[in-house]
Motif scaffolding. Sequence first.
Motif, mmCIF file in Angstrom:
data_model
loop_
_atom_site.group_PDB
_atom_site.id
_atom_site.type_symbol
_atom_site.label_atom_id
_atom_site.label_comp_id
_atom_site.label_asym_id
_atom_site.label_seq_id
_atom_site.Cartn_x
_atom_site.Cartn_y
_atom_site.Cartn_z
ATOM 1 N N ARG A 158 0.818 -1.216 0.000
ATOM 2 C CA ARG A 158 0.000 0.000 0.000
ATOM 3 C C ARG A 158 0.850 1.264 0.000
ATOM 4 N NH1 ARG A 158 -4.966 -0.095 3.937
ATOM 5 N NH2 ARG A 158 -5.411 -1.741 2.424
ATOM 6 N N ALA A 159 1.884 1.310 0.830
ATOM 7 C CA ALA A 159 2.720 2.511 0.896
ATOM 8 C C ALA A 159 3.394 2.786 -0.446
ATOM 9 C CB ALA A 159 3.764 2.363 1.999
ATOM 10 N N GLN A 160 3.844 1.729 -1.128
ATOM 11 C CA GLN A 160 4.470 1.900 -2.437
ATOM 12 C C GLN A 160 3.475 2.427 -3.452
ATOM 13 O OE1 GLN A 160 7.585 1.722 -3.312
ATOM 14 N NE2 GLN A 160 7.210 2.083 -5.487
ATOM 15 N N SER A 161 2.249 1.929 -3.416
ATOM 16 C CA SER A 161 1.218 2.411 -4.336
ATOM 17 C C SER A 161 0.907 3.879 -4.092
ATOM 18 C CB SER A 161 -0.055 1.572 -4.194
ATOM 19 O OG SER A 161 0.133 0.258 -4.672
ATOM 20 N N VAL A 162 0.832 4.280 -2.821
ATOM 21 C CA VAL A 162 0.576 5.677 -2.496
ATOM 22 C C VAL A 162 1.703 6.558 -3.026
ATOM 23 C CG1 VAL A 162 0.441 7.326 -0.593
ATOM 24 C CG2 VAL A 162 -0.881 5.210 -0.496
ATOM 25 N N THR A 163 2.942 6.128 -2.823
ATOM 26 C CA THR A 163 4.091 6.901 -3.289
ATOM 27 C C THR A 163 4.076 7.063 -4.805
ATOM 28 O OG1 THR A 163 5.439 6.131 -1.432
ATOM 29 C CG2 THR A 163 6.615 6.984 -3.347
ATOM 30 N N GLY A 190 -8.755 4.840 4.597
ATOM 31 C CA GLY A 190 -8.769 4.331 5.957
ATOM 32 C C GLY A 190 -7.512 4.672 6.733
ATOM 33 N N GLU A 191 -7.456 4.181 7.961
ATOM 34 C CA GLU A 191 -6.357 4.494 8.859
ATOM 35 C C GLU A 191 -5.022 3.968 8.343
ATOM 36 O OE1 GLU A 191 -4.136 5.998 11.817
ATOM 37 O OE2 GLU A 191 -6.255 6.430 11.451
ATOM 38 N N GLN A 192 -5.011 2.771 7.761
ATOM 39 C CA GLN A 192 -3.747 2.217 7.260
ATOM 40 C C GLN A 192 -3.181 3.068 6.135
ATOM 41 O OE1 GLN A 192 -4.378 -1.888 6.241
ATOM 42 N NE2 GLN A 192 -4.287 -2.578 8.377
ATOM 43 N N THR A 193 -4.046 3.566 5.258
ATOM 44 C CA THR A 193 -3.567 4.437 4.178
ATOM 45 C C THR A 193 -3.093 5.766 4.737
ATOM 46 O OG1 THR A 193 -5.080 3.384 2.615
ATOM 47 C CG2 THR A 193 -4.202 5.537 2.003
ATOM 48 N N ARG A 194 -3.753 6.256 5.772
ATOM 49 C CA ARG A 194 -3.304 7.507 6.395
ATOM 50 C C ARG A 194 -1.888 7.369 6.934
ATOM 51 N NH1 ARG A 194 -3.733 10.844 11.251
ATOM 52 N NH2 ARG A 194 -4.247 9.023 12.511
ATOM 53 N N ARG A 195 -1.550 6.192 7.434
ATOM 54 C CA ARG A 195 -0.190 5.976 7.930
ATOM 55 C C ARG A 195 0.808 5.769 6.792
ATOM 56 N NH1 ARG A 195 -2.849 2.714 12.069
ATOM 57 N NH2 ARG A 195 -2.341 0.831 10.883
ATOM 58 N N ALA A 196 0.304 5.513 5.578
ATOM 59 C CA ALA A 196 1.188 5.231 4.446
ATOM 60 C C ALA A 196 1.596 6.488 3.687
ATOM 61 C CB ALA A 196 0.515 4.250 3.484
ATOM 62 N N PRO A 201 3.123 10.399 3.092
ATOM 63 C CA PRO A 201 4.285 11.069 3.691
ATOM 64 C C PRO A 201 3.932 11.737 5.013
ATOM 65 C CG PRO A 201 4.186 11.504 1.335
ATOM 66 C CD PRO A 201 2.923 10.787 1.677
ATOM 67 N N SER A 202 4.899 11.825 5.889
ATOM 68 C CA SER A 202 4.665 12.364 7.231
ATOM 69 C C SER A 202 4.253 13.827 7.211
ATOM 70 C CB SER A 202 5.927 12.195 8.084
ATOM 71 O OG SER A 202 7.028 12.872 7.482
ATOM 72 N N THR A 203 4.587 14.544 6.133
ATOM 73 C CA THR A 203 4.230 15.960 6.049
ATOM 74 C C THR A 203 2.797 16.176 5.590
ATOM 75 O OG1 THR A 203 5.108 16.017 3.783
ATOM 76 C CG2 THR A 203 6.599 16.652 5.565
ATOM 77 N N TRP A 204 2.127 15.125 5.140
ATOM 78 C CA TRP A 204 0.756 15.265 4.652
ATOM 79 C C TRP A 204 -0.195 15.506 5.813
ATOM 80 C CZ3 TRP A 204 -1.838 12.989 -0.128
ATOM 81 C CH2 TRP A 204 -1.039 13.209 -1.250
ATOM 82 N N ARG A 205 -1.357 16.038 5.474
ATOM 83 C CA ARG A 205 -2.384 16.319 6.463
ATOM 84 C C ARG A 205 -3.617 15.470 6.187
ATOM 85 N NH1 ARG A 205 -3.063 22.694 6.611
ATOM 86 N NH2 ARG A 205 -4.471 22.102 8.306
ATOM 87 N N SER A 206 -4.478 15.357 7.183
ATOM 88 C CA SER A 206 -5.692 14.561 7.028
ATOM 89 C C SER A 206 -6.889 15.336 7.553
ATOM 90 C CB SER A 206 -5.564 13.229 7.766
ATOM 91 O OG SER A 206 -5.404 13.444 9.158
ATOM 92 N N PHE A 209 -4.222 14.878 2.100
ATOM 93 C CA PHE A 209 -3.757 15.892 1.157
ATOM 94 C C PHE A 209 -2.430 16.465 1.630
ATOM 95 C CE2 PHE A 209 -6.472 17.666 4.341
ATOM 96 C CZ PHE A 209 -5.925 18.890 4.691
ATOM 97 N N ARG A 210 -1.745 17.174 0.721
ATOM 98 C CA ARG A 210 -0.389 17.644 1.014
ATOM 99 C C ARG A 210 -0.366 18.769 2.039
ATOM 100 N NH1 ARG A 210 1.507 18.498 -5.180
ATOM 101 N NH2 ARG A 210 -0.165 20.033 -4.932
#
Length: 689
Positions: free
Chosen positions: A406-411, A430-436, A438-443, A650-651
């Motif tokens: 999932r993290a690779q797909s998001v990237t 979902g929550e797992q995608t939120r963790r995937a 970048p750390s600078t992104w917002r939710s 989102f960024r």
Amino acid sequence: MTEGSPSRRHPLVRLAARIPVTLVLVGVVLACGVVSRGLWHPLSASPLWDQVAYGLPAIAEGRWWTPVTGTFFSDPPWLYVVVISGFAGVAYLEYHRGSRVALGWFTAGQLVGVLCMLGFVALISQLSWPWAVAMAHSLDVGPSGGTMACIAASATAMSSPWRERVWFTVLGACAVLLLFWGTPADIVHAFAVLLVLAVQRPLPARRSTMRERRLLGFLAALAIATAQVLVFLSPTRGPFGSSAAGSAPLVNLVVDVLVIVLIARGLRRGRRWAWLVAVVLAAVNIAWAAVVAVGLQIPSLPEDLFGGDPTPTLGEAGLWAIFLGYLVWARAAFRAARRGTIGSSPAPTAADAAALLKAHGGGTLSWMTTWKHMSYLRTESGIVAYQRHAGVAIALSDPLGPPEGRAQSVTEFIAASERDGLVPCLFSAGEQTRRAVPSTWRSLVVADDTIVDLPGLNFRGNTWKPVRTSLNRAAREGMTFRLTRLVDEPWGVQAQVRVISQSWVGGKELPEMGFTLGTLEEARDPEVRLALAVSPQGDVDGFLSWLPIYGADGRVDGWTLDLMRRREHGFVPVMEYLIGSSALQFAAEGARIMSLSGAPLTHQYPPDAGVIAALSERLAETLEPVYGFRSLHRFKEKFHPRSETLYLLFREGSDLPRIGAGLVRAFLPDASLRQFADAGLELVRRDGG
């Protein structure tokens, strides 16, 4: 807690305690302004001017103290407003980095800036350059070298990308001021900023994102347009000579600014054509400036040959040269072409997405990724389903494929979107995608998915009384429940379903919503099940459509509610009856969960949610009369579901206006401006009634 404890102090008192150096410096500058009367009379007309102002004449006459004394004065009086405002940069640096750092940078920036200015002016004054000669005879005062150094240094206390953006703004301002006005203060600013630049080396290298390179190109183009407007409106006295306000033809300015703004918009989206046009335009302006510079050395040529005062053209050439250098350096960021899909071709299809879901499973909304109007990006480990609206790539739900990818797909989705000049975001993730991400992104929370666990469900007890009552009443009135597929039903049933749906849509000021809300066309999918409530007379009183939720073993693990429609004047508790009957049958079939889906704008925020909660509340109040999201959420509470939060990822906040426009088009692709206006009038009418 004692009376004087920090937490009991007034916020202004706590702020003052964090910035003592800034307050002392501002106090000294104001005190000097009062003592010298420079706050209301020009200091340059006072005998004190020669004793405190710094410059080559002061050093030549032995006034070695002036680089220090000149720091605490200003001239003319109106400039005190600008000078005091500049201390905001000192305050920011002191607040975030401490008093010692702020005082160090202010002192170093001021003294190094002034001393380097004196050395630079002494060097160039040996040339027969009118501007250099004027600088050699000038005196100046002011602390702007120190404040400018603090503003530059404070950028390093900011997180990326604001660090790079502030640095770009500081460097751009220094370049414009030096090229077109070129006062001693402007030279001091330039050396102070160069000092910080040399020590901290904050400018982004090749590691800067493609998006940031495009944004800097966009800002640089707008900076050139702004500089041209300022030069047209005000007189200049820079290194290349003087010019009067309005000395250039107005039509040239208007055309130049319009072309630059058009190019800037293309650069913001990384368009190849915009980069090419910008490179050509920069080269033409630099070449024309070279022609003007040579022509000015030929006395026999008429003065108006170059179309107005040629002086601004030479200064603008310096900006175009910097811009051209940047475009060449960042050329890899401007390769986006206009096309319908992102990623490599051929793009995956809905069938590919469905096959991936059946192989690896998915979330409660994942089947929606197989609907029409979806586009697909194939990644190394899966597929991302998205729609493209208003310059935004809106990925729906979570990436498809094995969870570990999932993290690779998001990237890859983010990189592909930015490469094509689109704003990437993920909606209802979902929550797992939120963790995937970048750390600078917002939710931002957009809904709460309401899930009913089916094992052991029996509707017993007081809490289930409303549902149990509807089931018992349906049995007494001879209602029949049937779980089927729309495509398997006879023409007569399909016609009734269609009439019920059209009647529901016809009662809205806006058309049926899409994206995460299906229509009868999606309900015709053989994978989708239809729950029917049929009266003893054979009339369809209501229906639901259920989307499959595939588990990791390739089997259907549950069902997600999509369409909810009822016939007017039919069986009153038909929705409770349909959902309750569906739940019992799904449980009997061995399904694990039943999702009642998420109603947008109904999340229960904590007390400290602030502006996010306020915005959500306002939108919910506005849309409730049209779509009834809140009433739908309250209805689902009858089934006592547990909640799983769905996010918009989102960024940064500056992307939200474009994302909002994109989501409006995603949910209402067929709505006209008139329909939006009519819906708004209806809201006003209901609110006023």
